[in-house]
Design a protein around this motif. Sequence first.
Motif, mmCIF file in Angstrom:
data_model
loop_
_atom_site.group_PDB
_atom_site.id
_atom_site.type_symbol
_atom_site.label_atom_id
_atom_site.label_comp_id
_atom_site.label_asym_id
_atom_site.label_seq_id
_atom_site.Cartn_x
_atom_site.Cartn_y
_atom_site.Cartn_z
ATOM 1 N N LEU A 80 -46.582 -39.522 36.615
ATOM 2 C CA LEU A 80 -46.865 -40.941 36.849
ATOM 3 C C LEU A 80 -45.542 -41.618 37.177
ATOM 4 O O LEU A 80 -44.649 -41.694 36.339
ATOM 5 N N ALA A 81 -45.415 -42.075 38.407
ATOM 6 C CA ALA A 81 -44.133 -42.580 38.903
ATOM 7 C C ALA A 81 -44.125 -44.099 38.972
ATOM 8 O O ALA A 81 -45.152 -44.740 39.215
ATOM 9 N N PHE A 82 -42.932 -44.661 38.753
ATOM 10 C CA PHE A 82 -42.742 -46.113 38.775
ATOM 11 C C PHE A 82 -42.025 -46.512 40.055
ATOM 12 O O PHE A 82 -40.997 -45.948 40.426
ATOM 13 N N GLN A 83 -42.574 -47.510 40.747
ATOM 14 C CA GLN A 83 -41.941 -48.075 41.928
ATOM 15 C C GLN A 83 -42.128 -49.587 41.898
ATOM 16 O O GLN A 83 -43.089 -50.084 41.290
ATOM 17 N N PRO A 84 -41.212 -50.346 42.520
ATOM 18 C CA PRO A 84 -41.340 -51.808 42.511
ATOM 19 C C PRO A 84 -42.687 -52.297 43.013
ATOM 20 O O PRO A 84 -43.172 -53.348 42.583
ATOM 21 N N THR A 85 -43.302 -51.540 43.907
ATOM 22 C CA THR A 85 -44.598 -51.946 44.455
ATOM 23 C C THR A 85 -45.769 -51.550 43.566
ATOM 24 O O THR A 85 -46.902 -51.934 43.838
ATOM 25 N N GLY A 86 -45.507 -50.764 42.520
ATOM 26 C CA GLY A 86 -46.583 -50.356 41.617
ATOM 27 C C GLY A 86 -46.489 -48.887 41.247
ATOM 28 O O GLY A 86 -45.634 -48.150 41.733
ATOM 29 N N MET A 87 -47.382 -48.461 40.379
ATOM 30 C CA MET A 87 -47.412 -47.087 39.897
ATOM 31 C C MET A 87 -48.087 -46.173 40.908
ATOM 32 O O MET A 87 -48.954 -46.599 41.680
ATOM 33 N N SER A 88 -47.703 -44.897 40.859
ATOM 34 C CA SER A 88 -48.328 -43.885 41.704
ATOM 35 C C SER A 88 -48.318 -42.555 40.975
ATOM 36 O O SER A 88 -47.618 -42.386 39.975
ATOM 37 N N PHE A 94 -55.511 -43.192 45.339
ATOM 38 C CA PHE A 94 -55.493 -44.392 44.505
ATOM 39 C C PHE A 94 -55.253 -45.654 45.324
ATOM 40 O O PHE A 94 -55.752 -46.727 44.982
ATOM 41 N N GLN A 95 -54.504 -45.527 46.398
ATOM 42 C CA GLN A 95 -54.285 -46.687 47.266
ATOM 43 C C GLN A 95 -55.587 -47.101 47.927
ATOM 44 O O GLN A 95 -55.886 -48.292 48.040
ATOM 45 N N GLN A 96 -56.385 -46.128 48.360
ATOM 46 C CA GLN A 96 -57.665 -46.443 48.989
ATOM 47 C C GLN A 96 -58.651 -47.046 47.994
ATOM 48 O O GLN A 96 -59.456 -47.906 48.343
ATOM 49 N N LEU A 97 -58.565 -46.590 46.735
ATOM 50 C CA LEU A 97 -59.450 -47.124 45.703
ATOM 51 C C LEU A 97 -58.953 -48.444 45.137
ATOM 52 O O LEU A 97 -59.641 -49.072 44.333
ATOM 53 N N LYS A 98 -57.736 -48.849 45.556
ATOM 54 C CA LYS A 98 -57.107 -50.064 45.032
ATOM 55 C C LYS A 98 -56.990 -50.007 43.497
ATOM 56 O O LYS A 98 -57.300 -50.967 42.793
ATOM 57 N N ILE A 99 -56.515 -48.864 43.025
ATOM 58 C CA ILE A 99 -56.313 -48.653 41.590
ATOM 59 C C ILE A 99 -54.829 -48.482 41.320
ATOM 60 O O ILE A 99 -54.142 -47.716 41.996
ATOM 61 N N ALA A 114 -56.982 -28.502 31.559
ATOM 62 C CA ALA A 114 -56.741 -27.159 32.066
ATOM 63 C C ALA A 114 -57.100 -27.071 33.549
ATOM 64 O O ALA A 114 -56.321 -26.556 34.356
ATOM 65 N N TRP A 115 -58.263 -27.620 33.921
ATOM 66 C CA TRP A 115 -58.744 -27.479 35.295
ATOM 67 C C TRP A 115 -59.106 -28.804 35.947
ATOM 68 O O TRP A 115 -59.557 -28.834 37.087
ATOM 69 N N HIS A 116 -58.963 -29.901 35.253
ATOM 70 C CA HIS A 116 -59.302 -31.201 35.831
ATOM 71 C C HIS A 116 -58.321 -32.245 35.322
ATOM 72 O O HIS A 116 -57.568 -32.000 34.375
ATOM 73 N N ALA A 117 -58.315 -33.401 35.961
ATOM 74 C CA ALA A 117 -57.347 -34.440 35.621
ATOM 75 C C ALA A 117 -58.035 -35.796 35.594
ATOM 76 O O ALA A 117 -59.143 -35.971 36.109
ATOM 77 N N ALA A 118 -57.349 -36.777 34.986
ATOM 78 C CA ALA A 118 -57.908 -38.124 34.873
ATOM 79 C C ALA A 118 -56.800 -39.152 34.880
ATOM 80 O O ALA A 118 -55.663 -38.872 34.484
ATOM 81 N N VAL A 119 -57.150 -40.365 35.321
ATOM 82 C CA VAL A 119 -56.221 -41.492 35.357
ATOM 83 C C VAL A 119 -56.954 -42.749 34.908
ATOM 84 O O VAL A 119 -58.120 -42.959 35.260
ATOM 85 N N ASP A 157 -70.264 -30.940 39.774
ATOM 86 C CA ASP A 157 -69.595 -30.748 41.062
ATOM 87 C C ASP A 157 -68.084 -30.875 40.916
ATOM 88 O O ASP A 157 -67.579 -31.604 40.047
ATOM 89 N N CYS A 158 -67.354 -30.194 41.809
ATOM 90 C CA CYS A 158 -65.904 -30.353 41.890
ATOM 91 C C CYS A 158 -65.566 -31.570 42.737
ATOM 92 O O CYS A 158 -66.316 -31.928 43.653
ATOM 93 N N GLU A 159 -64.467 -32.192 42.443
ATOM 94 C CA GLU A 159 -63.966 -33.317 43.231
ATOM 95 C C GLU A 159 -62.500 -33.046 43.544
ATOM 96 O O GLU A 159 -61.685 -32.885 42.640
ATOM 97 N N SER A 160 -62.164 -32.995 44.829
ATOM 98 C CA SER A 160 -60.785 -32.663 45.212
ATOM 99 C C SER A 160 -59.908 -33.895 45.395
ATOM 100 O O SER A 160 -58.720 -33.765 45.679
ATOM 101 N N VAL A 161 -60.483 -35.085 45.254
ATOM 102 C CA VAL A 161 -59.710 -36.325 45.227
ATOM 103 C C VAL A 161 -60.223 -37.176 44.072
ATOM 104 O O VAL A 161 -61.374 -37.024 43.638
ATOM 105 N N PRO A 162 -59.397 -38.071 43.521
ATOM 106 C CA PRO A 162 -59.842 -38.917 42.406
ATOM 107 C C PRO A 162 -61.094 -39.717 42.756
ATOM 108 O O PRO A 162 -61.200 -40.292 43.838
#
Length: 581
Positions: free
Chosen positions: A365-373, A402-407, A416-421, A445-450
């Motif tokens: 989880l990275a910090f930038q002046p324009t927001g987190m990514s 996340f930019q497309q989702l405006k999150i 182990a095999w999946h992630a969350a934000v 189902d699998c999801e390859s993008v958030p």
Amino acid sequence: MAFSGACSCHRHAQPLPSALEISRELYIPFLLWNWGTAQKTSLQCPMDATASGTSSIPFHNIADPPIPPIVDLPGAAFERQTRHCFGDLKPGEFPLAASPSIVLHVLTACHLDPLDLAKLEVTCNFFRQSANFAPDPELSITELAALDMCQKRAIFRPMKDLERQELKRRCGGSWKLVLSFLLAGEACSRREKSQAIAGPGHSVAVTSSGAVYTFGSNSSGQLGHGNTKEESRPQLIRSLQGIRIIQAAAGAGRSMLISDAGQVYTFGKDSFGEAEYGSQGSNMVTTPLLVESLKGIFAVQVAIGNFFTAVLSREGVVYTISWGNEGKLGHHTEPNDLEPYPLLGALENVPVVQIAAGYCYLLALAFQPTGMSVYSVGCGLGGKLGHGTRTDEKSPRLIEQFQQLKIQPMVVAAGAWHAAVVGRDGRVCTWGWGRYGCLGHGNEDCESVPKVIESLGNLKAVHVATGDYTTFIVTDTGDVYSFGCGESASLGHNPAGDAQGNNRHTNVLSPALVTSLKEVNERFVQISLTNSIYWNAHTFALTETGKLYAFGAGDKGQLGVELSANQTERGNPERVMLDLS
């Protein structure tokens, strides 16, 4: 809407409104009214020429608390100079310009959010001017307030001036941004707060004062008590007396701790890069041992993944140990290399506030002046890197969805095999392998993008935890929801089933309220669950008052509670007799 931080400088019971909810003419008088310096009559603050002319706010029958004296202590870290920076007031000028020291004291003592400080600068020219205060006469009052609040952080205080300036540069050139970076890191990993870690077969608990308790499996000395004796009750690691621990991690057969001085201690298996049942790491360390190769790094977080370990420095640099063969993490080193190497590429000049390790992959989880990514690197099997493919990534790559989702990501978790934000607005996204419903989308189902979990509706999440096909969410009201694999009763739902106990381990495909925790009538702030493909899972739920509840697999004593004869797991949460407050 209340201020982002609680005000400690007055005893007024009502929450302070944010800068957006008070007109530009009245914001600072309102602050100083709460401080006790304003009169109980109507107040108005003429500011810039762009002021809208909003009418004043009447205050009646408010008892003024005593005003504590403001004393410049000799030798203080930031000794204030006698103020002569604005000259004599002229008619129509901002009246608080006569007492900038009081304004600075209020801004600092009220622990304002960096965003509130930035809004003040937009509101009034007084907050944009150079304040002529030490340590830097060119800084504005809001920048000085942010610097003072940075100075209160344990990881910031020991930094030398050059190190501070470098951190300021990495964060975008502002002390308000540095403060945002530090606060984000504290929120993500409960730095300097109590925490409980549900490892593979053993557990680690850290009190708010920095004492460490361990219990469960101890075949490799991973409990740190100087022996290999299994413990079913929390035991204090006495050899750490005098050392304050601020963060912990637990992997298969080993544990890692970070002190408030940035030092990393490890015990258990002596290797940082073996798979959970690999041939390496045959030696054992049964008491906490300082990691020599990390002595030059001020660490603030550590994450243990399969084949590698990741360490986050206070400057936001991510280092990884092992799993460098064939450049799998961009290193081109041997798998048994125990030297830390920084993750460069896209993260070279981007400070990271939190790391999370899963099975052969890492999230940052990275910090930038324009927001987190969020960036990911490693094995892409199941789409768990979030890039829309299942290919591996040898260098960190930005997850663009996340930019497309405006999150705006605020907390990241790697199962182990999946992630969350969790986003700033409380929405939760999951992606990766969806087996057993661990993504919470009502299917496997699998999801390859958030993808946003729509079934959460208007619930606002503040914390998320992931394991081996299981996910937990904590809301802003302190409620807990879980979904995924019901094996080992680690989800906390524990349906009754029939007389033979069938359906007891039912999988849950969508977020469901953990009613067994709701009945505890406590506000929960952290969930930790086993993140391993080889061990039955157990789960910890921590309340804001420091009470710890455990459920799931307990065959090695990892729950910290006694089980009855022939019992290997506990379906309903039980209080662990350990005060973490």
